[in-house]
Design a protein around this motif. Sequence first.
Motif, short mmCIF file in Angstrom:
data_model
loop_
_atom_site.label_atom_id
_atom_site.label_comp_id
_atom_site.label_asym_id
_atom_site.label_seq_id
_atom_site.Cartn_x
_atom_site.Cartn_y
_atom_site.Cartn_z
N SER A 55 11.45 -35.80 -8.34
CA SER A 55 10.15 -35.88 -9.74
C SER A 55 9.10 -36.12 -8.50
O SER A 55 8.03 -35.74 -9.18
CB SER A 55 10.24 -37.48 -9.41
N GLU A 56 9.22 -36.44 -7.24
CA GLU A 56 7.64 -35.95 -6.69
C GLU A 56 7.22 -34.30 -6.41
O GLU A 56 6.12 -33.78 -6.44
CB GLU A 56 8.07 -36.74 -5.80
N ALA A 106 8.45 -31.82 -9.01
CA ALA A 106 7.87 -31.67 -9.86
C ALA A 106 6.72 -31.90 -10.16
O ALA A 106 5.95 -31.07 -10.72
CB ALA A 106 8.97 -32.34 -10.67
N ASP A 107 5.99 -33.52 -9.81
CA ASP A 107 5.29 -34.04 -9.98
C ASP A 107 4.25 -32.55 -9.43
O ASP A 107 3.01 -32.41 -9.95
CB ASP A 107 4.73 -35.47 -9.49
N ARG A 108 4.06 -32.13 -8.06
CA ARG A 108 3.11 -31.33 -7.32
C ARG A 108 3.27 -30.32 -7.39
O ARG A 108 2.42 -29.69 -7.29
CB ARG A 108 4.16 -31.55 -5.64
N GLY A 161 4.22 -29.03 -10.87
CA GLY A 161 3.22 -28.70 -12.25
C GLY A 161 4.27 -28.40 -12.91
O GLY A 161 4.43 -27.83 -13.58
N THR A 163 8.42 -29.28 -14.34
CA THR A 163 9.77 -29.94 -15.20
C THR A 163 10.55 -30.02 -14.08
O THR A 163 10.80 -30.51 -13.17
CB THR A 163 10.29 -30.21 -16.68
N ARG A 164 11.03 -32.03 -15.17
CA ARG A 164 12.40 -32.72 -13.69
C ARG A 164 13.49 -31.49 -13.51
O ARG A 164 14.14 -31.28 -12.82
CB ARG A 164 12.47 -33.85 -13.71
#
Length: 257
Positions: free
Chosen positions: A34-35, A37-39, A41, A43-44
């Motif tokens: 998840s981290e 994916a967030d960094r 940009g 999707t998971r």
Amino acid sequence: MEGPPSRTDRVGSLERGLGVMEILAAHPAGLSMSEVADRAGLTRAGARRFLLTLVAAGYALQDGRIFRLSPRLITLGRTWLSGASLWTYAEPFMREVSKTLNESCSAAVLANEDVVYVARIAGARIVGVALHVGTRLPAHCTSMGRVLLSGLSADELDAFLTRATITAKTDRTITDRAELSRLVAKAGADGYSIVDQELEIGLRSIAVPIRDRTGTIVAAINVSTQSARMPLSEMEREFLPLLKKAAGSIEDFFVVQ
């Protein structure tokens, strides 16, 4: 003259995959899916595909929910660094240090728990440890290792000290993690590190950082000597100015690029 490649000439998935590798490289302790994916940009599900592909190819390791880069990248980096223009540029300055002091001068980068030697000018005097480009040594008990660790953030250093295998190489090796953290912080504040017989009895070394144009520590150079030849105070007085001068000259490489 050709211009930059158009979007149709680029492989978007490769660009995103390289971006994931850069994100992992900036977080040596690892990140969750998840981290990432967030960094990145992503999707998971997209991050999952990239991460599992990197794991399958051997370029990343998975430890439960955490992903981190694997030592396989060191092979690529070592191949590049051994012939890279930086070390070609650095060699004359390192050779001058070695010639002046009649001792070996080496350069290394941080690779997980170790330092990897990327350049070395052997001195006429013999030390016990056989060293060459590609040699790996524990970061916790080497002068270059402590200088390189001083470039990590507080969280990254804590993660390193938590996961690293810290064993005694001699009866002088410091293995207490709190004391190691203090010594790394001291190396950062002082701008150099001296390690006295922690890797091998009779071997002392002093190291300084090499910084890129942003001020980030990207490598370190050191001089090693036998303890019987050189008191610690004399190392600081005789070796340190030459090392700092060489490091400054090597850092000029980043200015002219």
